[in-house]
Design a protein around this motif. Sequence first.
Motif, PDB file in Angstrom:
ATOM      1  N   GLU A 163      44.981 -27.405  36.052  1.00  0.00           N
ATOM      2  CA  GLU A 163      44.753 -27.028  34.669  1.00  0.00           C
ATOM      3  C   GLU A 163      45.183 -28.152  33.728  1.00  0.00           C
ATOM      4  O   GLU A 163      46.237 -28.760  33.928  1.00  0.00           O
ATOM      5  CB  GLU A 163      45.523 -25.750  34.335  1.00  0.00           C
ATOM      6  CG  GLU A 163      45.146 -24.549  35.179  1.00  0.00           C
ATOM      7  CD  GLU A 163      43.735 -24.061  34.888  1.00  0.00           C
ATOM      8  OE1 GLU A 163      43.214 -24.381  33.789  1.00  0.00           O
ATOM      9  OE2 GLU A 163      43.157 -23.367  35.739  1.00  0.00           O
ATOM     10  N   PRO A 164      44.388 -28.450  32.704  1.00  0.00           N
ATOM     11  CA  PRO A 164      44.743 -29.538  31.787  1.00  0.00           C
ATOM     12  C   PRO A 164      45.832 -29.125  30.804  1.00  0.00           C
ATOM     13  O   PRO A 164      45.802 -28.030  30.234  1.00  0.00           O
ATOM     14  CB  PRO A 164      43.430 -29.809  31.050  1.00  0.00           C
ATOM     15  CG  PRO A 164      42.708 -28.501  31.083  1.00  0.00           C
ATOM     16  CD  PRO A 164      43.080 -27.847  32.378  1.00  0.00           C
ATOM     17  N   PHE A 179      48.463 -22.612  23.311  1.00  0.00           N
ATOM     18  CA  PHE A 179      47.406 -23.507  23.779  1.00  0.00           C
ATOM     19  C   PHE A 179      46.874 -24.309  22.599  1.00  0.00           C
ATOM     20  O   PHE A 179      47.114 -23.971  21.426  1.00  0.00           O
ATOM     21  CB  PHE A 179      46.263 -22.727  24.438  1.00  0.00           C
ATOM     22  CG  PHE A 179      45.459 -21.885  23.482  1.00  0.00           C
ATOM     23  CD1 PHE A 179      44.356 -22.417  22.803  1.00  0.00           C
ATOM     24  CD2 PHE A 179      45.804 -20.562  23.251  1.00  0.00           C
ATOM     25  CE1 PHE A 179      43.632 -21.645  21.915  1.00  0.00           C
ATOM     26  CE2 PHE A 179      45.079 -19.787  22.364  1.00  0.00           C
ATOM     27  CZ  PHE A 179      43.988 -20.327  21.687  1.00  0.00           C
ATOM     28  N   LEU A 180      46.153 -25.370  22.920  1.00  0.00           N
ATOM     29  CA  LEU A 180      45.477 -26.186  21.914  1.00  0.00           C
ATOM     30  C   LEU A 180      44.014 -26.311  22.312  1.00  0.00           C
ATOM     31  O   LEU A 180      43.672 -26.272  23.494  1.00  0.00           O
ATOM     32  CB  LEU A 180      46.094 -27.592  21.833  1.00  0.00           C
ATOM     33  CG  LEU A 180      47.556 -27.692  21.390  1.00  0.00           C
ATOM     34  CD1 LEU A 180      48.055 -29.119  21.551  1.00  0.00           C
ATOM     35  CD2 LEU A 180      47.699 -27.249  19.935  1.00  0.00           C
ATOM     36  N   VAL A 215      46.403 -36.047  28.157  1.00  0.00           N
ATOM     37  CA  VAL A 215      46.161 -34.807  28.888  1.00  0.00           C
ATOM     38  C   VAL A 215      46.261 -35.111  30.374  1.00  0.00           C
ATOM     39  O   VAL A 215      45.612 -36.036  30.873  1.00  0.00           O
ATOM     40  CB  VAL A 215      44.775 -34.220  28.567  1.00  0.00           C
ATOM     41  CG1 VAL A 215      44.513 -32.968  29.391  1.00  0.00           C
ATOM     42  CG2 VAL A 215      44.668 -33.906  27.083  1.00  0.00           C
ATOM     43  N   VAL A 216      47.085 -34.343  31.096  1.00  0.00           N
ATOM     44  CA  VAL A 216      47.274 -34.535  32.527  1.00  0.00           C
ATOM     45  C   VAL A 216      47.185 -33.172  33.219  1.00  0.00           C
ATOM     46  O   VAL A 216      46.969 -32.142  32.575  1.00  0.00           O
ATOM     47  CB  VAL A 216      48.638 -35.199  32.836  1.00  0.00           C
ATOM     48  CG1 VAL A 216      48.726 -36.566  32.186  1.00  0.00           C
ATOM     49  CG2 VAL A 216      49.793 -34.311  32.378  1.00  0.00           C
ATOM     50  N   VAL A 231      51.343 -28.461  26.818  1.00  0.00           N
ATOM     51  CA  VAL A 231      50.624 -27.364  26.162  1.00  0.00           C
ATOM     52  C   VAL A 231      49.222 -27.268  26.769  1.00  0.00           C
ATOM     53  O   VAL A 231      48.489 -28.260  26.781  1.00  0.00           O
ATOM     54  CB  VAL A 231      50.511 -27.599  24.647  1.00  0.00           C
ATOM     55  CG1 VAL A 231      49.847 -26.397  23.976  1.00  0.00           C
ATOM     56  CG2 VAL A 231      51.898 -27.851  24.047  1.00  0.00           C
ATOM     57  N   PRO A 232      48.834 -26.095  27.295  1.00  0.00           N
ATOM     58  CA  PRO A 232      47.484 -25.940  27.859  1.00  0.00           C
ATOM     59  C   PRO A 232      46.410 -26.309  26.849  1.00  0.00           C
ATOM     60  O   PRO A 232      46.553 -26.072  25.643  1.00  0.00           O
ATOM     61  CB  PRO A 232      47.426 -24.451  28.229  1.00  0.00           C
ATOM     62  CG  PRO A 232      48.846 -24.064  28.440  1.00  0.00           C
ATOM     63  CD  PRO A 232      49.644 -24.870  27.444  1.00  0.00           C
ATOM     64  N   VAL A 233      45.321 -26.879  27.354  1.00  0.00           N
ATOM     65  CA  VAL A 233      44.213 -27.311  26.502  1.00  0.00           C
ATOM     66  C   VAL A 233      42.971 -26.507  26.863  1.00  0.00           C
ATOM     67  O   VAL A 233      42.514 -26.549  28.009  1.00  0.00           O
ATOM     68  CB  VAL A 233      43.926 -28.815  26.667  1.00  0.00           C
ATOM     69  CG1 VAL A 233      42.787 -29.239  25.741  1.00  0.00           C
ATOM     70  CG2 VAL A 233      45.180 -29.623  26.377  1.00  0.00           C
TER      71      VAL A 233
END
Length: 318
Positions: A163-164, A179-180, A215-216, A231-233
């Motif tokens: 998950e990014p 999230f963003l 983002v990783v 933070v999840p994207v």
Amino acid sequence: MNQLETRELAYFVAVAETLHFGQAAEHLGITQPPLSRAIAHLERRVGVPLLERTTRQVRLTGAGEVFLAECRTVLAALDTAVRKARRAARQGQVTLAVRPAAGPGVLPALLAATAQGPDGMLTDVVFTYDEIGALRDGTADVALMCQSTAVPGLEMIELGPEEPVALLPAGHPLADRPFLTLAEVEALPGYEAQLPNESLDAMVDRVALGRLVVVVGDSARDRFGESVRAVPVHGYPVTQLVLAWFPNACSAASRLAATAQAVMARDEPRPPTLKSADLGGTRLHADAGQRHGQRAAAPAYGEARPGGRPRRAGTSAG
């Protein structure tokens, strides 16, 4: 024409790369006169001039440029053949190619499982920025990587999704958001779509200082510390982490794949942290390309996708 010797090819490459007989001879560990004679003999055997020599300089002819490229290919193929032959003779041993700082969850669990397995399989780890290249040239048998692009002839098993997550400084106004969106992440100062070609630790340090937003994959969370938030994207593609190999890989490659599937099938929220005692028969090596000062341009945790946005490769970019 009699078959050329690899020594002759190596001599020619040394001269062609330095364009200086003295420097080439020193690099080869021989004196200049026998090197000059060997190159002249090579030209007679090939039947065309490969070098233009004057009292001031040495230059490649058009034929020499073509011959240089082919010599490099032949010598590289011979090196690959030797590595693959040696690897085939190592029964029960497998070498895994992994990007530096990649797979902080999957990799340790996989190494621990192979070290504790009943067949005593020895797993070497080669850190590299070119996992597919390591498979092609025989440096590694199997690669832990992301499924980013199709590679003809490559076999693989999916280990699970990544998950990014966007990395933000702990004090950032958006750090506590659930999230963003991708658009919000792209609008942040310091955001880099093409991830830096550097270690995860270096990226985390720059994020903590407010100088980078990237983002990783979420499996790298344990490496972030208290100074960085993940933070999840939403709107970012989910990448499958895979184990990949070519069909002619050593027999131990299929056993490693089976072990990886067993590890991922466990009902655990995250693979266990590896302790030093768990490494058992695991050996770690630096990337062969890095030893020669080479480094691929691919980023450490992802790659650019059409439109300039990175195709997220989680913690094991391919």
